[in-house]
Design a protein around this motif. Structure first.
Motif, PDB file in Angstrom:
ATOM      1  N   THR A   1     -21.309  33.546   9.451  1.00 24.65           N
ATOM      2  CA  THR A   1     -22.602  33.003  10.446  1.00 24.65           C
ATOM      3  C   THR A   1     -23.481  32.010   9.560  1.00 24.65           C
ATOM      4  O   THR A   1     -23.896  31.215  10.211  1.00 24.65           O
ATOM      5  CB  THR A   1     -23.160  33.996  10.870  1.00 24.65           C
ATOM      6  N   VAL A   2     -24.005  32.420   8.277  1.00 21.06           N
ATOM      7  CA  VAL A   2     -24.661  31.722   7.424  1.00 21.06           C
ATOM      8  C   VAL A   2     -24.235  30.093   7.318  1.00 21.06           C
ATOM      9  O   VAL A   2     -24.875  29.173   7.371  1.00 21.06           O
ATOM     10  CB  VAL A   2     -25.103  32.291   6.397  1.00 21.06           C
ATOM     11  N   ARG A   3     -23.163  30.167   7.034  1.00 23.63           N
ATOM     12  CA  ARG A   3     -22.280  29.161   6.533  1.00 23.63           C
ATOM     13  C   ARG A   3     -21.942  28.057   7.647  1.00 23.63           C
ATOM     14  O   ARG A   3     -22.123  26.888   7.452  1.00 23.63           O
ATOM     15  CB  ARG A   3     -20.888  29.364   5.970  1.00 23.63           C
ATOM     16  N   ASN A   4     -21.625  28.714   8.939  1.00 20.25           N
ATOM     17  CA  ASN A   4     -21.627  27.786  10.074  1.00 20.25           C
ATOM     18  C   ASN A   4     -23.058  27.290  10.321  1.00 20.25           C
ATOM     19  O   ASN A   4     -23.156  25.992  10.919  1.00 20.25           O
ATOM     20  CB  ASN A   4     -21.309  28.698  11.241  1.00 20.25           C
ATOM     21  N   ILE A   5     -24.132  28.144  10.033  1.00 20.93           N
ATOM     22  CA  ILE A   5     -25.397  27.268  10.478  1.00 20.93           C
ATOM     23  C   ILE A   5     -25.696  26.315   9.274  1.00 20.93           C
ATOM     24  O   ILE A   5     -26.240  25.207   9.757  1.00 20.93           O
ATOM     25  CB  ILE A   5     -26.485  28.300  10.192  1.00 20.93           C
ATOM     26  N   GLY A   6     -25.265  26.563   7.973  1.00 21.84           N
ATOM     27  CA  GLY A   6     -25.369  25.582   6.963  1.00 21.84           C
ATOM     28  C   GLY A   6     -24.562  24.375   7.329  1.00 21.84           C
ATOM     29  O   GLY A   6     -25.217  23.222   7.041  1.00 21.84           O
ATOM     30  N   PHE A   7     -23.404  24.377   7.768  1.00 18.81           N
ATOM     31  CA  PHE A   7     -22.759  23.239   7.988  1.00 18.81           C
ATOM     32  C   PHE A   7     -23.224  22.481   8.950  1.00 18.81           C
ATOM     33  O   PHE A   7     -23.119  21.249   8.915  1.00 18.81           O
ATOM     34  CB  PHE A   7     -21.247  23.658   8.457  1.00 18.81           C
TER      35      PHE A   7
ATOM     36  N   ALA B   1     -24.920  30.995  -0.251  1.00 15.25           N
ATOM     37  CA  ALA B   1     -23.926  30.477   0.828  1.00 15.25           C
ATOM     38  C   ALA B   1     -24.499  29.528   1.797  1.00 15.25           C
ATOM     39  O   ALA B   1     -23.700  28.228   2.196  1.00 15.25           O
ATOM     40  CB  ALA B   1     -23.120  31.607   1.605  1.00 15.25           C
ATOM     41  N   LEU B   2     -25.576  29.646   2.211  1.00 16.28           N
ATOM     42  CA  LEU B   2     -26.288  28.583   3.053  1.00 16.28           C
ATOM     43  C   LEU B   2     -26.474  27.308   2.146  1.00 16.28           C
ATOM     44  O   LEU B   2     -26.239  26.306   2.865  1.00 16.28           O
ATOM     45  CB  LEU B   2     -27.476  29.335   3.559  1.00 16.28           C
ATOM     46  N   THR B   3     -26.771  27.387   0.972  1.00 16.05           N
ATOM     47  CA  THR B   3     -27.069  26.162   0.457  1.00 16.05           C
ATOM     48  C   THR B   3     -25.902  25.327  -0.023  1.00 16.05           C
ATOM     49  O   THR B   3     -25.725  24.244   0.402  1.00 16.05           O
ATOM     50  CB  THR B   3     -27.862  26.554  -1.049  1.00 16.05           C
ATOM     51  N   SER B   4     -24.685  26.145  -0.279  1.00  8.42           N
ATOM     52  CA  SER B   4     -23.607  25.279  -0.517  1.00  8.42           C
ATOM     53  C   SER B   4     -22.733  24.792   0.696  1.00  8.42           C
ATOM     54  O   SER B   4     -22.311  23.598   0.727  1.00  8.42           O
ATOM     55  CB  SER B   4     -22.817  26.065  -1.193  1.00  8.42           C
ATOM     56  N   SER B   5     -23.160  25.620   1.878  1.00  6.83           N
ATOM     57  CA  SER B   5     -22.546  24.946   3.061  1.00  6.83           C
ATOM     58  C   SER B   5     -23.161  23.702   3.625  1.00  6.83           C
ATOM     59  O   SER B   5     -22.747  22.988   4.136  1.00  6.83           O
ATOM     60  CB  SER B   5     -22.663  26.239   4.103  1.00  6.83           C
ATOM     61  N   PHE B   6     -24.689  23.812   3.373  1.00  8.65           N
ATOM     62  CA  PHE B   6     -25.443  22.638   3.735  1.00  8.65           C
ATOM     63  C   PHE B   6     -24.842  21.480   2.901  1.00  8.65           C
ATOM     64  O   PHE B   6     -24.902  20.302   3.854  1.00  8.65           O
ATOM     65  CB  PHE B   6     -26.815  23.047   3.304  1.00  8.65           C
TER      66      PHE B   6
ATOM     67  N   VAL C   1     -19.512  24.900  22.151  1.00  7.65           N
ATOM     68  CA  VAL C   1     -19.359  25.962  22.693  1.00  7.65           C
ATOM     69  C   VAL C   1     -18.999  26.991  21.719  1.00  7.65           C
ATOM     70  O   VAL C   1     -19.266  28.101  21.273  1.00  7.65           O
ATOM     71  CB  VAL C   1     -18.538  25.944  23.984  1.00  7.65           C
ATOM     72  N   ASN C   2     -17.601  26.319  21.069  1.00  4.34           N
ATOM     73  CA  ASN C   2     -17.040  27.281  19.819  1.00  4.34           C
ATOM     74  C   ASN C   2     -17.917  27.571  18.787  1.00  4.34           C
ATOM     75  O   ASN C   2     -18.098  28.802  18.416  1.00  4.34           O
ATOM     76  CB  ASN C   2     -16.076  26.502  19.281  1.00  4.34           C
ATOM     77  N   THR C   3     -19.048  26.657  18.600  1.00  2.00           N
ATOM     78  CA  THR C   3     -19.855  26.864  17.379  1.00  2.00           C
ATOM     79  C   THR C   3     -21.030  27.761  17.592  1.00  2.00           C
ATOM     80  O   THR C   3     -21.320  28.876  16.825  1.00  2.00           O
ATOM     81  CB  THR C   3     -20.610  25.577  17.021  1.00  2.00           C
ATOM     82  N   VAL C   4     -21.605  27.590  19.029  1.00  2.11           N
ATOM     83  CA  VAL C   4     -22.631  28.429  19.379  1.00  2.11           C
ATOM     84  C   VAL C   4     -22.093  30.219  19.545  1.00  2.11           C
ATOM     85  O   VAL C   4     -22.662  30.933  18.919  1.00  2.11           O
ATOM     86  CB  VAL C   4     -23.189  27.880  20.508  1.00  2.11           C
ATOM     87  N   VAL C   5     -20.970  30.096  20.238  1.00  5.69           N
ATOM     88  CA  VAL C   5     -20.336  31.617  20.374  1.00  5.69           C
ATOM     89  C   VAL C   5     -20.121  32.172  19.109  1.00  5.69           C
ATOM     90  O   VAL C   5     -20.260  33.394  18.853  1.00  5.69           O
ATOM     91  CB  VAL C   5     -19.125  31.493  21.351  1.00  5.69           C
ATOM     92  N   ALA C   6     -19.614  31.352  18.023  1.00  3.44           N
ATOM     93  CA  ALA C   6     -19.158  31.790  16.821  1.00  3.44           C
ATOM     94  C   ALA C   6     -20.465  32.408  16.025  1.00  3.44           C
ATOM     95  O   ALA C   6     -20.325  33.385  15.468  1.00  3.44           O
ATOM     96  CB  ALA C   6     -18.370  31.098  16.029  1.00  3.44           C
ATOM     97  N   VAL C   7     -21.322  31.595  16.128  1.00  2.00           N
ATOM     98  CA  VAL C   7     -22.564  31.889  15.258  1.00  2.00           C
ATOM     99  C   VAL C   7     -23.077  33.104  16.011  1.00  2.00           C
ATOM    100  O   VAL C   7     -23.595  34.128  15.320  1.00  2.00           O
ATOM    101  CB  VAL C   7     -23.528  30.800  15.324  1.00  2.00           C
ATOM    102  N   VAL C   8     -23.230  33.271  17.218  1.00  2.95           N
ATOM    103  CA  VAL C   8     -23.976  34.577  17.920  1.00  2.95           C
ATOM    104  C   VAL C   8     -23.108  35.661  17.771  1.00  2.95           C
ATOM    105  O   VAL C   8     -23.586  36.699  17.700  1.00  2.95           O
ATOM    106  CB  VAL C   8     -24.155  34.070  19.697  1.00  2.95           C
ATOM    107  N   PHE C   9     -21.847  35.627  17.843  1.00  6.85           N
ATOM    108  CA  PHE C   9     -20.872  36.789  18.369  1.00  6.85           C
ATOM    109  C   PHE C   9     -20.098  37.195  17.122  1.00  6.85           C
ATOM    110  O   PHE C   9     -19.510  38.374  17.110  1.00  6.85           O
ATOM    111  CB  PHE C   9     -20.229  36.398  19.458  1.00  6.85           C
ATOM    112  N   GLN C  10     -20.061  36.427  15.944  1.00 10.51           N
ATOM    113  CA  GLN C  10     -19.185  36.747  14.831  1.00 10.51           C
ATOM    114  C   GLN C  10     -19.752  38.126  14.224  1.00 10.51           C
ATOM    115  O   GLN C  10     -18.877  39.173  13.932  1.00 10.51           O
ATOM    116  CB  GLN C  10     -19.540  35.740  13.452  1.00 10.51           C
ATOM    117  N   VAL C  11     -21.028  38.537  14.063  1.00  6.11           N
ATOM    118  CA  VAL C  11     -21.414  39.747  13.629  1.00  6.11           C
ATOM    119  C   VAL C  11     -21.341  40.831  14.654  1.00  6.11           C
ATOM    120  O   VAL C  11     -20.787  41.785  13.988  1.00  6.11           O
ATOM    121  CB  VAL C  11     -22.995  39.529  13.040  1.00  6.11           C
TER     122      VAL C  11
END
Length: 434
Positions: free
Chosen positions: A160-166, A37-42, A274-284
């Motif tokens: 979360t992994v996909r958001n990081i990849g994007f 998922a990380l690879t495809s989202s990158f 703000v949206n991206t950081v909060v989503a990455v940190v708190f989705q899990v």
């Protein structure tokens, strides 16, 4: 490394280890899937960062031609989702996901060389026809890999992994876009295709549980008649309303900021960050609390209330002082992100739990159409009905979200009562596939 004689150090180590485990898949298969998922989202991040500029400056498309082509492609993706879901129930979610990744990779290469609106519309439609099924088959795969107790947390990890990849893909594309060279720009699209191929090769190594007995359809179009449970369709509609947060973030907030006099336009990227950081940190952390229908229903209810609060914050009139507007926008962004996290977790759990085992991919495909319809209707609704009416429009949107927050409990109770009838498959013929 903590000192073993230091109790506080050991406690900190256990807490840190527990937090890290929350953000990592619990099995080797899960970790392999997350890497894919990380690879495809990158690759997708590469594409999204440079696609619009490439198509208008290098492929010779006007803004209108680009918009029409994307609209045709979106329609192709919409009508192909359920038939592909039926095919995934027969062939297996992993096989379909691998196939669609390779199919899309080929059409991304084609998009790198298109010239003119007709060629663009054809290539974009062929690519998008396989794009919308990615979410449902991903959810089906995760459900099989992680099991009932961990599937929602695992979906949160994947997101979360996909958001990081994007983000990494978009960052990698930025210096390339500064070079006005057609082959460099084509390289961005070809790089996306290469990332999809690597992602597919990783998935081929993925070990998945044996396929469940699935319903056999006369043809893929017969799958449209497979979803006759109005309760599941009602759940899809409620979730679709709550996914309006995507259009509020992408369209509503930027236009709101630029329409409020004295509010700095530079606030827009701050809100996105703000949206991206909060989503990455708190989705899990949000998702790990959703483990059954009761907690998932509560998550959708909280999502509706948070989004209603977001819309109320945006009802500040354009004549408000700049500081008031900035604070209102920040509050709205935080509430919107909370609503996004609750909506995602609740939607994942309920859509999977009430999809019949023999039609899991078809039902999940139907559920994904709620967000797809929102993608088509949402921008017109936000611009034409909400923003055009100012504070009254935002208060009306708040009322819509508040009503949506009241409905999940009723829908889920009816789904619970209808669990046994849902196991039947009146649209299926022939013998079940083994």
């Amino acid at each position: 490394m903590s000192d073993p004689r230091d109790p506080a150090g050991r406690l900190r180590g256990r807490v840190t280890g527990s937090l890290l485990r929350d953000y990592l898949p619990g099995t080797a298969s899960g970790r392999l899937f997350a890497l894919s998922a990380l690879t495809s989202s990158f690759g997708t991040g590469l594409f999204l960062a440079g696609a619009t500029v490439f198509f208008t400056s290098q492929a010779g498309l006007t803004h209108v031609q680009l918009g029409v082509g994307l609209g045709i492609a979106a329609f192709a993706g919409l009508v192909s989702t359920i038939p592909l879901g039926a095919l995934a129930d027969r062939a297996g979610a992993r096989s379909i996901l691998v196939g669609t990744l390779l199919w899309r990779a080929g059409w991304f290469v084609a998009l790198a060389f298109v010239q003119g609106p007709i060629a663009f519309a054809i290539a974009a439609s062929c690519q998008t026809a396989a794009q919308n099924i990615t979410g449902p088959v991903t959810q089906a795969l995760v459900g099989g890999i992680a099991g009932q107790d961990d599937r929602t947390r695992m979906m949160a990890v994947v997101r979360t992994v996909r958001n990081i990849g994007f983000s990494l893909g978009a960052l990698a594309a930025t210096p390339l876009l500064l070079v006005d060279d057609i082959w460099v720009n084509r390289g961005v699209l070809i790089g996306n295709a290469a990332a999809f191929v690597v992602s597919a090769l990783l998935l081929i190594r993925l070990r998945t549980p044996g396929p469940a007995r699935t319903a056999a359809f006369r043809n893929p179009l017969a799958a449209f008649r497979a979803v006759i449970d109005w309760r599941y369709v009602a759940l899809t509609a409620v979730n679709g309303v709550l996914t309006l947060h995507m259009t509020v973030l992408a369209v509503g907030l930027p236009l709101w900021v630029t329409g409020h006099h004295g509010t700095p336009h530079a606030l827009v990227p701050v809100l996105v960050l703000v949206n991206t950081v909060v989503a990455v940190v708190f989705q899990v952390p949000f998702a790990k609390r959703v483990t059954d229908s009761r907690t998932a229903t509560r998550a959708l209810r909280l999502a509706g209330l948070a989004l209603a609060g977001c819309a109320v914050s945006l009802s500040v009139p354009t004549s408000a002082a700049p500081l008031v507007s900035v604070l209102a926008a920040l509050a709205a962004c935080v509430l919107l992100t909370a609503g996004e996290l609750w909506q995602a977790a609740g939607g994942w759990e309920l859509s999977y739990a009430y999809a019949p085992v023999d039609r899991k991919n078809v039902y999940l495909s139907v559920f994904s159409l709620g967000a797809a319809v929102q993608d088509m209707v949402g921008p017109l609704m936000i611009t034409g009905l909400v923003l055009a009416r100012g504070p009254a429009g935002w208060l009306g949107l708040s009322a819509l979200f508040a009503v949506a927050s009241l409905l999940p409990g009723s829908v889920v109770r009816r789904l619970e009562r209808g669990r046994a009838p849902a196991a039947a498959c009146p649209a299926a013929v022939g013998t079940p596939a083994g």
